[in-house]
Design an enzyme around this catalytic site. Structure first.
Site: not given
Ligand code: TYM
Length: 331
Positions: A112, A194, A197
């Site tokens: 991130k 993956k 969201k």
């Protein structure tokens, strides 16, 4: 004593990866009569810029979703993380025994932070807050998807370090990962990633609240490969393997069993089989959600009761921690 704790961020909708990787297991543990505490971790959802109104709505939405998936407030404690300040207090204490190097090596942080010019401190200490969530309830088992395992390891390290420094306090929390999902549920558009969201492409995930026609469409368009047979080869054929994983987790059948059952079908036809199964599983959940979301007062009540019960457990632990680190007071 055995105690189960887990959390989920109230960002966006619940997707099939969350459901199969975690929530399904939560409901099983609950229904087996385990001592379970589940949290909607809104404090974890502000590490990146967010919309306050949306966050607020999403907490109730997630509450309705979890209830629709089978979380029963009579059997489980379900609460909103930010309503119990002791999470942050314990986070500070644990932060003081965490090293920068340990946090900098965590893969989720690396991933991130790479995309950001200025990395917020919250993103960095995020896993320490997660450790505090777990340890505050003296959890022994933490049902999560594969992507959270490193974070649970940090919680173990911190429990160990705290115990060694201040005396035995926390049991070692163990992660419970769904064996069938030891590989995580992948994005339908890019099976090297993956299902997530935060992906901008909503076609990459199956949301729990998607309509049947949306689910069908997304599964039909799922990226596979040029071979038409259905075989389970996660390395060579990640797209097809992902569909088989979903199938396997929905039915409890092994990938091998599935492949022999669908022998003769090509991947195109096989997608329809998977889509039907997903639709069958999600339809009652979507209907229950629509009913619950019209009852905000009830949902608030659930969170309020959850908060009260969670506070009792957390207070005992926090009292003990205060005592051990020398924060005793008579005030
Ligand atoms: P979150 O909100 O990203 O995800 C909630 C749960 O869903 C699992 N999951 C998946 N499982 C399989 N395949 C996928 N594609 C997939 N995507 C998500 C996650 O592993 C997780 O179990 N940091 C946590 C929330 C948290 C927490 C905690 C969890 C905060 N404190 C304490 C356990 C204990 C998170 O962001 O999960």
């Amino acid at each position: 004593p055995k105690r189960i704790f887990s959390g989920i961020q109230p960002t966006g909708n619940l997707h099939l990866g969350n459901y199969l990787g975690a929530i399904h297991k939560w409901t099983q543990l609950q229904d087996n009569g385990e001592n379970v505490v589940f949290s909607i971790v809104d404090m974890h959802s502000i590490t990146l810029p967010h919309d306050p109104k949306e966050l607020n709505d999403n907490v109730l939405k997630m509450t309705a979703t979890l209830l629709a998936c089978g979380i029963d407030p009579k059997k489980s404690i379900l609460f909103q993380q930010s309503t119990i300040a002791m999470h942050v207090q314990l986070c500070w204490v644990l932060g003081c025994i965490t090293t920068l190097a340990r946090l900098g090596h965590l893969p989720q942080f690396k991933e991130k932070s790479q995309t950001l010019k200025n990395v917020p401190l919250g993103l960095y200490i995020y896993p320490v807050l997660q450790a505090a969530d777990i340890l505050l309830y003296k959890a022994t088992h933490v049902p999560v998807g594969q992507d959270q395992v490193q974070h649970i390891q940090l919680a173990q390290d911190l429990a160990f370090k705290f115990n060694r420094t201040y005396g035995d306090t926390f049991p070692m929390p163990r992660s419970l990962v769904n064996e069938n999902a030891s590989q995580r549920i992948k994005s339908l558009r890019d099976p090297s990633k993956k299902m997530s969201k935060s992906s901008k492409d909503s076609k990459s995930r199956l949301d729990i609240l998607d309509r049947p026609d949306e689910l069908m469409e997304k599964i039909k368009k799922a990226v596979t490969d040029c071979t038409s047979e259905v075989t389970y080869e996660p390395e060579e054929r990640p797209g097809v393997a992902n569909l088989i994983s979903i199938h396997s987790m929905l039915t409890g059948k092994s990938p091998d069993q599935i492949c022999s059952e669908v022998e003769g079908l090509n991947t195109g036809k096989y997608k329809l089989v998977v889509a039907d199964l997903v639709i069958e599983k999600l339809t009652p959940i979507r209907e229950e959600f629509s009913r619950l979301i019209k009852e905000p007062a009830y949902l608030q009540e659930v969170l309020k009761n959850g908060r009260e019960k969670a506070t009792e457990i957390a207070s005992d632990c926090w009292y003990e921690v205060q005592h051990k680190i020398g924060f005793e007071n008579d005030i």
